[in-house]
Every structure is written in C-alpha cells, then in structure tokens.
Design a protein around this motif. Structure first.
Motif: not given
Length: 498
Positions: A160, A172, A209-210, A213-214, A218-219
């Motif tokens: 990552s 994505n 990173v957040h 994710e939103e 997926e981490f």
C-alpha cells in the motif's frame, strides 16, 4: 500566462519554515504555508514558455527531466494567479492522485527543468502544488467519488505504498473491486513508516487512505502474502494481481564486527521511531537519546536519520558519505534540463547547525570496521578517507593512506540504499527476476506484465529504488494495463483461477 512580467519582477520565495531550534522539540511538519499574496507572486513567475520541460517526465540516460506524472504545471500556475483555486485543483488531479504527498516529499525534478532555471531560480512549483491540494481539503472540494457501477472484476494489490495506492485508485475508478493487502498495521508503505513526520505527518496519509476507503477500496492490514494468505488463494479469489511491495532489501556494510549490538538499518530505525509516536516517543526500541550517533550514507534517508536523532536528544550525530560535497552550481556533465546535482542544506543539517553548531556531514569517508565492548555493544568505528581520481580514463575511488580515524559511536545507522525487493514474496509467487533481483517484466520501461499470467508489477520492485512521484506514475500505468487485461476477456476469471 498569469502575469507577463512576473518572472522579471518577483524573486523566488521559499515556504516559511519553523525555527530549527524550536522544531526539534516536537515531531510536527517543519514547512509552513505561503500567504495568498506570496502564492500569487510565485505563480506569476511561471513564464508559460513555448516548450515547457517542467512537465515532460522523461528519462535521459538514467537522469530525469521534468515531472514523471506529467503535471500540467503552466496551466494550474495561471489558474492560481487568477485566484481560480478550484479549477487549479481540477487540473492537478487530472495527472496526480496524491499531490499532498508529492507536494511535501518530492525533490521536485520539475523545478530543475523549469525554463526559468536556465539562468535564474526556478518557479516554486512544489509549494504551489501542495497549496492547491491543501486548499482543496480546506474548502471541502476533495470528497469521496465512488464509481457509478461495478464491473464484477476483483483485483488484489500487494503493498500500500504510493504505487499500490495509485493503482488501487485508478482501478477503483474504473469500477473494479480492489483489495489492498498490507503486511503492516497501517496503510501507506514508506509514506507511513519510511518518511518521518517532520516531512509528512501521518494524519495526511490517513486522510487520503480514509478517502479511498469511502470510495470503495478495501484494505486488509496485518496481512502478509505467503504467510496469512497464499498466492493460490489470491488467484482463486481475484481476477488479477498487482505487486507493489517496493525495494526494501537494504544494502549492508561488510565490515568487521558488523553484527555488534547498536548497529541498525536506517529503515528499521525510522519505522520504530515513527511507530513510537502513536504511544510514547521515548519508548522506541531504538533510541538515540544521549548517544553518539553515526549515520553511514549521505542520501535523503540518512538526512532523515539525522533529524530523527536530534529529536530524540542525541549527544552528537555525524553522517558519513563516500562522495565529495556537491558543487554550488551545475557541473558541465549535469546541464539543464537534467535534475540539478547541486549543494542543498536539508532540514536536519540546518537543525544540527542551529542547535549543535555543527554540520553533521563528513564527506569522502569510508567505514572500515566496528569496535565493541565485552558485551558486544558497538563503541566506535574506524574509517579512512577516499578521493575520486581519474585512472585510464575512468573515475575511480582511491583510499588515502594515513587518513585513518576512530569515531566514538553508541548507535550506528546504515543508510546506503537498497539492493532490490525482498525475495521471499517473489519466490512464493514464482516471479522471475532480472540480474539485479528486481521483478522481471516483459518490457522494463513500458510493460508491467510479469512472468506469471494475470500478475503485474510496478514501483520500486520493478524499476529499483526511486522517487514517490515515479511510484505514482508506475501505479497509474500498471492500472491502465491491468484494466485492459481485465476487459479483454469476459471469461478471464476462470482462466486465471486454479
């Protein structure tokens, strides 16, 4: 062009920086932001030249020319001058997934290739870039933008760091389901644990990173491929795999008593120091507090070790480099528009000068051996001086007789670069490597396909140790190739799975 006489009327002005003596008392970022007036003047210095080299992103005989991600620099400079910050952000995000990272830690090859730099100081491209993205966050312009539809294809990304994050972001947005596997406890790779907070605060990494994710990425943290998840499992559950684990195999110093206690690789030291900030900075397993610290290696990682040791209240810190000091101006073999190999005063060196009244750098020094006490702890190291001379038309390094010296040392940090990727994962996946241990790909410059069907590689494990901005570029390019691979065959998963 924002202002036709800007480059004639305004001088280059660096970002303000916190006082060196004060900033070594904490771990916050040392660079501050420009005012509106300063930003307008600095962006006005852009000449909008007929052939801008700043955004070319070319490699020229192992040298770099311009921005590897091809940022549209003259365009957003003009928009900043006109006060159109939102539009400048739109242009910046067309080419760069993470300008908040490059705007802080990139050495700015774009500035070295700025046309103004032929006979003047270049435009402050890096600081303008960082201000654009920070204003984007300040004003709520940077928001989650999940794809409108999903393709049904699943991609596993191993690692990552900046290459993995860029590839994940691009794929994505194409609608593929992306799962990022990270062996550490937080995402970000070297952005999280390899670069100190003083240059890149971890809240900045976590903010991005957040956001990812939103948007649906997926981490899976604390997950190592080959131990927690096998390659066979990855193949069964994904349509493609991208490996972006970096070049983390450190180069060592083959010297007597190398295995003594108190000798560590720089990245181990920086990682442990950064992790300790989550709880108690004084409780890091490797601390410089009250110690004589020797840093072996004259690059950026070594400079980060110097700055970290100062914040841990070391007794003294010295940094060895085997090369001579860089010249004040470009040498004849380093012409514009190549990246300028000239003298700079990094933040840690400035701090040492101000707080300790000593420049920690010692040039043309070669470590010969380490000395230890009865308990196996390092107590000193022996060096000799070297010089570069021309013999038979070749530049060689020669030792200088009689230059031997012993240096007191309680902590030694080895920061002389990396030999390539760690081999365990590559062996587990059966990936072929080249003569330097890097992952082999079909074309070392344009193709990211590995020897395993459906597996791609990008970043430092493919190209060797490099810059964050090159990792982002490779992440974007590998995503493009992976997307083409996923879309070419609707029955792809069955052909990739075992």
């Amino acid at each position: 062009m924002g202002y036709i006489r800007g480059f004639l009327e305004f001088d280059r002005k660096e970002n303000p920086k916190r006082d060196p003596v004060e900033r070594i008392k904490d771990w916050g970022e040392y660079v501050m932001r420009h005012s509106d007036e300063d930003m307008k003047e600095q962006s006005a210095r852009c000449m909008d030249c007929g052939t801008p080299f700043c955004h070319t992103g070319a490699e020229w005989d192992r040298d770099m020319v311009g921005c590897p991600v091809n940022n549209l620099i003259p365009e957003w400079n003009e928009l900043v001058y006109d006060g159109q910050w939102k539009e400048a952000l739109d242009r910046l995000e067309e080419t760069n997934n993470f300008p908040e990272f490059t705007g802080r830690v990139c050495p700015a090859p774009c500035e070295g290739s700025c046309t103004l730099a032929i006979n003047d100081d270049p435009v402050t491209i890096k600081s303008i870039e960082n201000e654009i993205i920070e204003r984007g966050f300040d004003n709520g312009w940077v928001t989650p933008n999940p794809p409108q539809h999903r393709t049904g294809k699943r991609v596993a990304i191993i690692g990552s760091g900046p290459a993995g994050l860029a590839a994940a972001d691009q794929l994505n947005q194409k609608g593929h389901t992306v799962i990022v596997y990270e062996r550490d406890d937080r995402a970000g790779g070297l952005l999280m644990y390899g670069i100190p907070n003083m240059k890149l605060e971890k809240e900045t990494v976590e903010r991005r990173v957040h956001l990812l994710e939103e948007e649906g990425i997926e981490f899976k943290l604390n997950t190592e491929i080959g131990e927690d998840v096998t390659y066979e499992e990855l193949k069964r559950n994904h349509d493609a795999v991208i490996v972006c684990t970096g070049a983390q195999q450190p180069r060592d110093v083959p010297a007597e008593n190398r295995e003594s206690q108190g000798i560590h690789f720089a990245m181990e030291y920086l990682t442990e120091s950064t992790k300790a900030l989550e709880t108690d900075p004084q409780k890091t397993p490797i601390s410089a507090k009250g110690k004589n610290v020797i840093v072996i290696g004259g690059g950026d990682t070594g400079a980060d070790c110097v700055a970290t040791a100062l914040r841990q209240e070391c007794k003294r810190v010295v940094q060895f480099g085997k090369h001579p000091a860089s010249p004040e101006d470009r040498d004849e073999d380093n012409p514009w528009p190549l990246f300028p190999m000239t003298y700079t005063l990094e933040y840690g060196y400035k701090e040492s000068l101000e707080a300790y009244n000593e420049d920690p750098r010692k040039y043309e020094v070669l470590t010969q051996s380490f000395q230890t006490d009865d308990e196996g702890n390092v107590t000193s190291l022996n060096t000799l001086n070297v010089e570069k001379v021309v013999e038979n038309g070749r530049l060689v390094t020669k030792e200088i007789p009689g230059s031997e010296q012993e240096w007191e040392a309680d902590l030694v940090l080895i920061a002389i670069g990396f030999t390539g990727p760690e081999p365990e994962l590559l062996e587990h996946m059966g990936l072929e490597t080249d003569e330097r241990g890097r992952v082999w790909t079909v074309d070392g410059t344009k193709d990211y396909t590995t020897s395993e069907p459906g597996v791609f590689a990008a970043g430092d494990l493919r190209r060797g140790q490099s810059l964050v901005v090159w990792a982002i570029r490779e992440g974007r390019e590998v995503a493009e190739q992976c997307d083409a691979y996923l879309e070419k065959d609707s029955s792809l998963k069955s052909s990739f799975a075992v």
